[in-house]
Design a protein around this motif. Structure first.
Motif, mmCIF file in Angstrom:
data_model
loop_
_atom_site.group_PDB
_atom_site.id
_atom_site.type_symbol
_atom_site.label_atom_id
_atom_site.label_comp_id
_atom_site.label_asym_id
_atom_site.label_seq_id
_atom_site.Cartn_x
_atom_site.Cartn_y
_atom_site.Cartn_z
ATOM 1 N N ALA A 4 114.652 10.700 31.406
ATOM 2 C CA ALA A 4 115.604 9.421 31.687
ATOM 3 C C ALA A 4 116.722 9.687 30.563
ATOM 4 O O ALA A 4 116.624 10.128 29.576
ATOM 5 N N VAL A 5 117.970 9.211 31.202
ATOM 6 C CA VAL A 5 119.291 9.535 30.333
ATOM 7 C C VAL A 5 119.873 8.237 30.667
ATOM 8 O O VAL A 5 120.070 7.664 31.412
ATOM 9 N N ALA A 6 120.397 7.744 28.920
ATOM 10 C CA ALA A 6 121.017 6.381 28.955
ATOM 11 C C ALA A 6 122.200 6.811 28.654
ATOM 12 O O ALA A 6 122.686 7.636 27.732
ATOM 13 N N GLY A 7 123.334 5.926 28.943
ATOM 14 C CA GLY A 7 124.720 5.734 28.617
ATOM 15 C C GLY A 7 124.758 5.168 27.081
ATOM 16 O O GLY A 7 123.906 5.269 26.038
ATOM 17 N N CYS A 8 125.723 4.095 26.966
ATOM 18 C CA CYS A 8 126.034 3.625 25.649
ATOM 19 C C CYS A 8 124.693 2.442 25.580
ATOM 20 O O CYS A 8 124.559 1.736 26.321
ATOM 21 N N ALA A 253 128.129 11.425 33.129
ATOM 22 C CA ALA A 253 128.480 10.194 32.370
ATOM 23 C C ALA A 253 127.867 8.908 32.935
ATOM 24 O O ALA A 253 127.807 8.772 34.028
ATOM 25 N N LEU A 254 127.403 8.206 31.961
ATOM 26 C CA LEU A 254 126.728 6.831 32.277
ATOM 27 C C LEU A 254 127.458 5.675 31.676
ATOM 28 O O LEU A 254 128.168 5.821 30.520
ATOM 29 N N ASP A 255 127.093 4.815 32.233
ATOM 30 C CA ASP A 255 127.649 3.186 31.877
ATOM 31 C C ASP A 255 127.063 2.772 30.697
ATOM 32 O O ASP A 255 125.948 3.415 29.998
ATOM 33 N N LYS A 256 127.446 1.433 30.105
ATOM 34 C CA LYS A 256 126.670 0.831 28.977
ATOM 35 C C LYS A 256 125.498 -0.043 29.720
ATOM 36 O O LYS A 256 125.457 -0.335 30.842
ATOM 37 N N CYS A 257 124.644 -0.528 28.872
ATOM 38 C CA CYS A 257 123.643 -1.312 29.155
ATOM 39 C C CYS A 257 123.952 -2.651 29.402
ATOM 40 O O CYS A 257 123.853 -3.503 28.624
ATOM 41 N N LEU A 258 124.216 -3.006 30.693
ATOM 42 C CA LEU A 258 124.625 -4.439 31.164
ATOM 43 C C LEU A 258 124.301 -4.478 32.551
ATOM 44 O O LEU A 258 124.014 -3.736 33.316
ATOM 45 N N PRO A 259 124.020 -5.784 32.933
ATOM 46 C CA PRO A 259 123.704 -6.081 34.287
ATOM 47 C C PRO A 259 124.667 -5.560 35.092
ATOM 48 O O PRO A 259 125.918 -5.648 35.022
ATOM 49 N N HIS A 260 124.146 -4.902 36.303
ATOM 50 C CA HIS A 260 125.290 -4.534 37.704
ATOM 51 C C HIS A 260 125.870 -3.036 36.856
ATOM 52 O O HIS A 260 127.032 -2.635 37.597
ATOM 53 N N ARG A 261 125.372 -2.517 36.123
ATOM 54 C CA ARG A 261 126.168 -1.114 35.559
ATOM 55 C C ARG A 261 125.029 -0.030 35.514
ATOM 56 O O ARG A 261 124.107 -0.031 35.414
ATOM 57 N N ASP A 262 125.584 1.248 35.957
ATOM 58 C CA ASP A 262 125.288 2.346 36.178
ATOM 59 C C ASP A 262 124.597 3.101 34.648
ATOM 60 O O ASP A 262 125.351 3.938 34.417
ATOM 61 N N PHE A 263 123.633 2.408 34.034
ATOM 62 C CA PHE A 263 123.535 3.093 32.562
ATOM 63 C C PHE A 263 122.214 3.898 32.580
ATOM 64 O O PHE A 263 122.241 4.436 31.252
ATOM 65 N N LEU A 264 121.409 4.266 33.725
ATOM 66 C CA LEU A 264 120.308 4.989 33.376
ATOM 67 C C LEU A 264 120.182 5.821 34.684
ATOM 68 O O LEU A 264 120.699 5.420 35.854
ATOM 69 N N GLN A 265 119.694 6.964 34.383
ATOM 70 C CA GLN A 265 119.449 8.330 35.285
ATOM 71 C C GLN A 265 118.114 8.725 35.037
ATOM 72 O O GLN A 265 117.795 8.970 33.966
ATOM 73 N N ILE A 266 117.258 8.987 35.811
ATOM 74 C CA ILE A 266 115.964 9.649 35.882
ATOM 75 C C ILE A 266 115.993 10.851 36.542
ATOM 76 O O ILE A 266 116.684 10.942 37.625
ATOM 77 N N LEU A 267 115.748 11.978 35.785
ATOM 78 C CA LEU A 267 116.050 13.451 36.585
ATOM 79 C C LEU A 267 114.629 14.365 36.292
ATOM 80 O O LEU A 267 113.764 13.852 35.310
#
Length: 546
Positions: A4-8, A253-267
């Motif tokens: 899993a990859v997380a942004g800010c 690149a990913l977004d910050k951890c907030l509702p409705h944001r693309d902050f997480l990806q699983i590869l």
């Protein structure tokens, strides 16, 4: 293995781990590793909050302290790098990396480790040209200048990483490599973040130092955050004489951890099934750290890295087989990273808030043990001695004084400055007017050192489909259908331009599950969240004006 990859992160550990747990229940299996791309905010107490470069009214304790105290434990091995909104005094205790809490590992100023045979590297901080060629002179208590310069990338870290010869599988940076936007769906990026347009057109958005590392290391994956937007790209590298095949880097690149944001990806990442399932030191990297030990610099003066120009006795610090054998012997042929986390500062107690916790420059037992075993110096010990003898800490020249340097050299080998956000970015915290004007100047310049070759737009757009449906989220973090309209994620790939697919979960059928206290209807809530964050991140606190 599933990564899993997380942004800010912005200190939202509970929400991130809750999201992972939900994805695991809906997906094919557990996540093996979590990678965080900066702004982690490992805040232990009120003193740490004061060392975070954000306006005071936006300094919140969040939830990391619960993992630091042992009240909670990270459910998955977590590896992170530093960004530009960190508890800098805490991370400074671990310049070579270490555990900030059980099962949560910081890569250090720069670092390389292995997990299940996957080689993971990273560099902390963001690029600023006026600090790039300085030493690590900052230490707490920070002043209004060093609280920011502490997280600026230095040339010594880039130099060390460029000594690597063995392939890197995954690399993490907080700010984007400059020019990477030319290798993805640039049109969609500018539609989402229109205020990036001038910097993209002038090729000044992103870090030139990270771009240099991308060109040199050619990792299989490169993950970033900082600009608070999801963006995928595929960069085909030019083959060298030694390379049998052309290498490509998949950037996300990913977004910050907030509702409705693309902050997480699983590869799904290929790994060595025979490799141990614990975190390991990378022998080549440790050998480079040992070789470059004499290059430690704790002054605020400008300096250049050794190169083959007749002025230096040594310029090649890459690891030889003999040197790596010596390092293995120092480790007693055991590459396992010891689970030697230790509490070095009082932990926040909600029932007993302490507003006057003193700031102390601490020496971490982890770093002491690591340096003793490897036979290198702890930067913090060198800093403390320098402060005692010469009172250097926090007294380096301000950026405005650099131009009067007698050497007559430029501030940096890069001719532009970048943080790298546009001065009108409504989605980033602005610290003061000086930073704002600095970035504005940067956006008006072009960088001749950055690559300018652009791939075909078809290839760039098609690659985004490999990272389609990034939102592996609880219901409360979903976006409305309007948010995905026009996205390249749904486009079909042309057979001639196939890219190795990235395995990911689709949990779009999840029921709504609120993580916030907001109860408005979905379309209205989305708009209010957007306005709320624009107001927060565009605000300038009076205490930060200079």
């Amino acid at each position: 293995m599933r990564v899993a990859v997380a942004g800010c992160c912005h200190g939202e550990l509970d929400k991130i781990y809750e999201t992972l747990a939900l994805a695991e229940r809906r997906g094919p299996g557990p996540v093996d590793l979590l990678l965080c791309c900066g702004d982690f905010q490992a805040v232990r107490n009120e003193a740490d909050l004061r060392c975070m470069a954000v306006p005071p009214k936006y300094r919140h304790m969040q939830t990391f302290y619960r993992y630091y105290s042992g009240e909670k434990k990270a459910p998955v091995l977590t590896i992170f790098i530093g960004g530009n909104h960190e508890a800098s005094n805490h991370l400074q205790e671990l310049p070579y990396g270490g555990w900030v809490a059980p099962n949560i590992y910081y890569l250090g100023l720069a670092g390389v480790v292995k997990y299940r045979g996957v080689r993971i590297g990273g560099i902390s901080g963001i690029f600023k040209s006026h600090d790039y060629r300085k030493g690590h002179f900052e230490c707490p208590p920070y002043n209004s200048s060093t609280i920011r310069s502490i997280y600026h990338v230095r040339n010594i870290e880039v130099y060390k990483l460029k000594q690597l010869k063995q392939p890197i599988d995954i690399f993490l940076s907080h700010d984007w490599p400059r020019s990477i936007y030319h290798y993805g769906n640039k049109k969609q990026l500018l539609k989402t973040k229109s205020f990036f347009r001038q910097e993209v057109e002038n090729n000044t958005l992103g870090s030139p130092a990270a771009s240099e590392l991308l060109e040199y290391l050619k990792p299989t994956y490169w993950f970033s955050a900082h600009l608070h937007v999801k963006f995928a790209a595929l960069m085909q590298h030019q083959a060298t004489d030694k390379e049998q095949t052309v290498k490509a880097t998949k950037f996300l690149a990913l977004d910050k951890c907030l509702p409705h944001r693309d902050f997480l990806q699983i590869l799904e990442i290929e790994h060595d099934p025979s490799a141990p399932d614990h975190l390991e030191y990378d022998i080549e990297w440790l050998t480079i750290l040992k070789a470059t030990n004499d290059l430690i610099n704790v002054t605020g003066g400008l300096w250049n890295m050794p190169e083959n120009n007749g002025l230096h006795k040594r310029w090649d610090y890459s690891a030889t087989e003999e040197a790596m054998k010596e390092v293995m012997e120092k480790l007693n042929h055991d590459t396992k990273v010891p689970c030697n986390f230790s509490v070095t500062a009082a932990c926040y107690d909600p029932s007993k808030p302490q507003t006057q916790v003193p700031l102390v420059h601490r020496i971490s037992p982890q770093t002491t043990e690591f340096c003793a075993q490897l036979g290198i110096m702890d930067i913090n010990v060198v800093l403390q001695k320098a402060r005692e003898e010469h009172h250097l800490c926090g007294e380096a020249e301000e950026p405005d004084d650099v131009e009067s340097n007698d050497s007559g050299e430029d501030r940096s080998e890069y001719n532009t400055d970048t943080s790298t956000l546009s001065s009108i970015n409504p989605d980033e915290i602005m610290l003061d007017e000086e930073e704002e004007s600095e970035d504005h100047i940067a956006s008006a310049c072009s960088d001749t050192n950055a690559p300018s070759i652009e791939p075909s737009s078809d290839q760039a757009s098609d690659f985004s489909a490999s990272f389609s449906d990034i939102r592996i989220l609880p219901g409360s973090m979903f976006v409305s259908s309007d948010d995905t309209a026009g996205s390249p994620a749904g486009r079909e790939r042309k057979p001639s331009e196939a890219v190795e697919p990235v395995v990911e979960e689709d949990v779009t059928e999840l029921p709504v599950k609120r993580l916030s206290n907001e109860h408005e209807h979905e379309p209205e809530q989305r708009k209010k969240i957007k306005r709320r964050n624009q107001a927060i991140y565009a605000a300038v606190d009076d205490d930060d004006d200079e």
